[in-house]
Scaffold this motif. Structure first.
Motif, mmCIF file in Angstrom:
data_model
loop_
_atom_site.group_PDB
_atom_site.id
_atom_site.type_symbol
_atom_site.label_atom_id
_atom_site.label_comp_id
_atom_site.label_asym_id
_atom_site.label_seq_id
_atom_site.Cartn_x
_atom_site.Cartn_y
_atom_site.Cartn_z
ATOM 1 N N GLU A 67 0.809 -1.214 0.000
ATOM 2 C CA GLU A 67 0.000 0.000 0.000
ATOM 3 C C GLU A 67 0.846 1.269 0.000
ATOM 4 O O GLU A 67 0.356 2.353 -0.226
ATOM 5 C CB GLU A 67 -0.955 0.016 1.199
ATOM 6 C CG GLU A 67 -0.277 0.121 2.548
ATOM 7 C CD GLU A 67 0.262 -1.198 3.081
ATOM 8 O OE1 GLU A 67 0.876 -1.166 4.160
ATOM 9 O OE2 GLU A 67 0.103 -2.223 2.438
ATOM 10 N N LEU A 68 2.156 1.144 0.233
ATOM 11 C CA LEU A 68 3.007 2.330 0.279
ATOM 12 C C LEU A 68 3.439 2.798 -1.100
ATOM 13 O O LEU A 68 3.905 3.909 -1.255
ATOM 14 C CB LEU A 68 4.237 2.067 1.152
ATOM 15 C CG LEU A 68 3.919 1.838 2.635
ATOM 16 C CD1 LEU A 68 5.181 1.557 3.414
ATOM 17 C CD2 LEU A 68 3.200 3.025 3.233
ATOM 18 N N CYS A 69 3.314 1.967 -2.116
ATOM 19 C CA CYS A 69 3.634 2.383 -3.479
ATOM 20 C C CYS A 69 2.404 3.104 -4.035
ATOM 21 O O CYS A 69 1.420 2.475 -4.407
ATOM 22 C CB CYS A 69 3.989 1.184 -4.361
ATOM 23 S SG CYS A 69 5.596 0.483 -4.028
ATOM 24 N N THR A 70 2.481 4.401 -4.084
ATOM 25 C CA THR A 70 1.360 5.181 -4.610
ATOM 26 C C THR A 70 1.469 5.266 -6.128
ATOM 27 O O THR A 70 2.543 5.078 -6.699
ATOM 28 C CB THR A 70 1.358 6.598 -4.008
ATOM 29 O OG1 THR A 70 2.615 7.224 -4.301
ATOM 30 C CG2 THR A 70 1.163 6.543 -2.497
ATOM 31 N N SER A 71 0.372 5.568 -6.782
ATOM 32 C CA SER A 71 0.375 5.633 -8.244
ATOM 33 C C SER A 71 1.158 6.844 -8.754
ATOM 34 O O SER A 71 1.635 6.842 -9.881
ATOM 35 C CB SER A 71 -1.051 5.656 -8.783
ATOM 36 O OG SER A 71 -1.737 6.764 -8.257
ATOM 37 N N ARG A 72 1.304 7.859 -7.922
ATOM 38 C CA ARG A 72 2.106 9.047 -8.286
ATOM 39 C C ARG A 72 2.926 9.469 -7.069
ATOM 40 O O ARG A 72 2.471 9.382 -5.937
ATOM 41 C CB ARG A 72 1.201 10.211 -8.680
ATOM 42 C CG ARG A 72 0.440 10.003 -9.954
ATOM 43 C CD ARG A 72 -0.315 11.290 -10.312
ATOM 44 N NE ARG A 72 -1.092 11.125 -11.512
ATOM 45 C CZ ARG A 72 -0.611 11.321 -12.740
ATOM 46 N NH1 ARG A 72 0.626 11.684 -12.901
ATOM 47 N NH2 ARG A 72 -1.390 11.162 -13.780
ATOM 48 N N ASN A 73 4.152 9.940 -7.334
ATOM 49 C CA ASN A 73 4.972 10.444 -6.230
ATOM 50 C C ASN A 73 4.639 11.911 -5.977
ATOM 51 O O ASN A 73 3.725 12.470 -6.591
ATOM 52 C CB ASN A 73 6.466 10.213 -6.502
ATOM 53 C CG ASN A 73 6.991 11.017 -7.673
ATOM 54 O OD1 ASN A 73 6.267 11.795 -8.287
ATOM 55 N ND2 ASN A 73 8.259 10.807 -8.000
ATOM 56 N N CYS A 93 9.692 1.122 -5.230
ATOM 57 C CA CYS A 93 8.734 1.765 -6.120
ATOM 58 C C CYS A 93 9.543 2.673 -7.050
ATOM 59 O O CYS A 93 10.191 3.611 -6.593
ATOM 60 C CB CYS A 93 7.739 2.603 -5.332
ATOM 61 S SG CYS A 93 6.883 1.691 -4.038
ATOM 62 N N VAL A 94 9.513 2.391 -8.346
ATOM 63 C CA VAL A 94 10.267 3.165 -9.333
ATOM 64 C C VAL A 94 9.270 4.021 -10.112
ATOM 65 O O VAL A 94 8.296 3.509 -10.665
ATOM 66 C CB VAL A 94 11.043 2.233 -10.295
ATOM 67 C CG1 VAL A 94 11.842 3.047 -11.301
ATOM 68 C CG2 VAL A 94 11.939 1.294 -9.514
ATOM 69 N N TYR A 95 9.540 5.326 -10.142
ATOM 70 C CA TYR A 95 8.637 6.264 -10.806
ATOM 71 C C TYR A 95 9.207 6.696 -12.147
ATOM 72 O O TYR A 95 10.404 6.552 -12.408
ATOM 73 C CB TYR A 95 8.362 7.468 -9.896
ATOM 74 C CG TYR A 95 7.573 7.064 -8.673
ATOM 75 C CD1 TYR A 95 6.196 6.949 -8.733
ATOM 76 C CD2 TYR A 95 8.206 6.758 -7.474
ATOM 77 C CE1 TYR A 95 5.462 6.543 -7.632
ATOM 78 C CE2 TYR A 95 7.474 6.350 -6.365
ATOM 79 C CZ TYR A 95 6.112 6.244 -6.460
ATOM 80 O OH TYR A 95 5.373 5.840 -5.370
ATOM 81 N N SER A 96 8.359 7.231 -13.004
ATOM 82 C CA SER A 96 8.748 7.574 -14.372
ATOM 83 C C SER A 96 9.819 8.669 -14.441
ATOM 84 O O SER A 96 10.527 8.761 -15.433
ATOM 85 C CB SER A 96 7.520 7.989 -15.183
ATOM 86 O OG SER A 96 6.890 9.099 -14.587
ATOM 87 N N ASP A 97 9.956 9.470 -13.412
ATOM 88 C CA ASP A 97 11.004 10.498 -13.425
ATOM 89 C C ASP A 97 12.357 9.943 -12.945
ATOM 90 O O ASP A 97 13.333 10.672 -12.825
ATOM 91 C CB ASP A 97 10.596 11.703 -12.587
ATOM 92 C CG ASP A 97 10.454 11.396 -11.103
ATOM 93 O OD1 ASP A 97 10.515 10.206 -10.728
ATOM 94 O OD2 ASP A 97 10.287 12.344 -10.321
ATOM 95 N N THR A 100 13.248 6.634 -6.929
ATOM 96 C CA THR A 100 12.960 5.322 -6.366
ATOM 97 C C THR A 100 12.712 5.480 -4.873
ATOM 98 O O THR A 100 13.428 6.205 -4.191
ATOM 99 C CB THR A 100 14.153 4.364 -6.573
ATOM 100 O OG1 THR A 100 14.412 4.272 -7.968
ATOM 101 C CG2 THR A 100 13.866 2.991 -6.036
ATOM 102 N N VAL A 101 11.701 4.789 -4.390
ATOM 103 C CA VAL A 101 11.421 4.748 -2.953
ATOM 104 C C VAL A 101 11.468 3.281 -2.543
ATOM 105 O O VAL A 101 10.735 2.459 -3.092
ATOM 106 C CB VAL A 101 10.032 5.350 -2.630
ATOM 107 C CG1 VAL A 101 9.756 5.292 -1.145
ATOM 108 C CG2 VAL A 101 9.938 6.773 -3.138
ATOM 109 N N GLU A 102 12.378 2.963 -1.606
ATOM 110 C CA GLU A 102 12.530 1.568 -1.185
ATOM 111 C C GLU A 102 11.899 1.340 0.174
ATOM 112 O O GLU A 102 11.953 2.201 1.055
ATOM 113 C CB GLU A 102 14.011 1.191 -1.107
ATOM 114 C CG GLU A 102 14.656 1.007 -2.444
ATOM 115 C CD GLU A 102 16.038 0.388 -2.335
ATOM 116 O OE1 GLU A 102 16.594 0.359 -1.227
ATOM 117 O OE2 GLU A 102 16.537 -0.064 -3.367
#
Length: 141
Positions: A67-73, A93-97, A100-102
């Protein structure tokens, strides 16, 4: 996936059998001290494997923190991928920009390391005591 499930089942059975043996031994003459340490090592090692397998299944099925990986940072970049690593157990969680949030499952990692370390110490103590008893009794094993 099947192998990890089998390993989880085998480790749970081994830990349970070890605990039952300890309970049975409370009513009977005790094992020699090296045997007792070996039994404790078996219980601890089996428990470490069971905890690791639980964590592995948790990461494989979406991680301990899905649940901590949100669809947008915070910047607004979309979620590009979720990368998983199995030791230490963690999700990223790897974002398009490119950010990364581990999230690391420290409780599982620490618990596995403590159980495995205690099992190693107990196994080493068992071997040392077995060799020491063999030297003092004059029996070469």
């Amino acid at each position: 996936m099947f192998l990890m499930g089998a390993l989880l089942a085998a480790s749970l059975v081994a830990a349970a059998v070890g605990i039952v043996v300890v309970l049975v031994l409370l009513n009977h003459p005790p094992l020699p001290v090296p045997g007792t340490y070996a039994l404790v090592a078996l219980i601890l090692a089996s428990s470490a494997v069971a905890v690791y397998c639980y964590g592995w299944f948790s990461v494989t099925t979406g991680g301990p923190f899905p649940e901590l990986c949100t669809s947008r940072n915070d910047v607004g970049a979309d979620l590009a991928a979720i990368k998983q690593q199995y030791w230490p157990l963690r999700n990223a969680c790897v974002y398009s920009d490119g950010s990364t949030v581990e999230y690391v499952s420290m409780s599982v990692t620490v618990f596995v390391c403590l159980l495995a370390g205690a099992a190693s110490v107990s196994a080493g103590t068992s071997v040392y005591l077995r060799e020491r008893v063999g030297r003092t009794s004059g029996v070469v094993s």
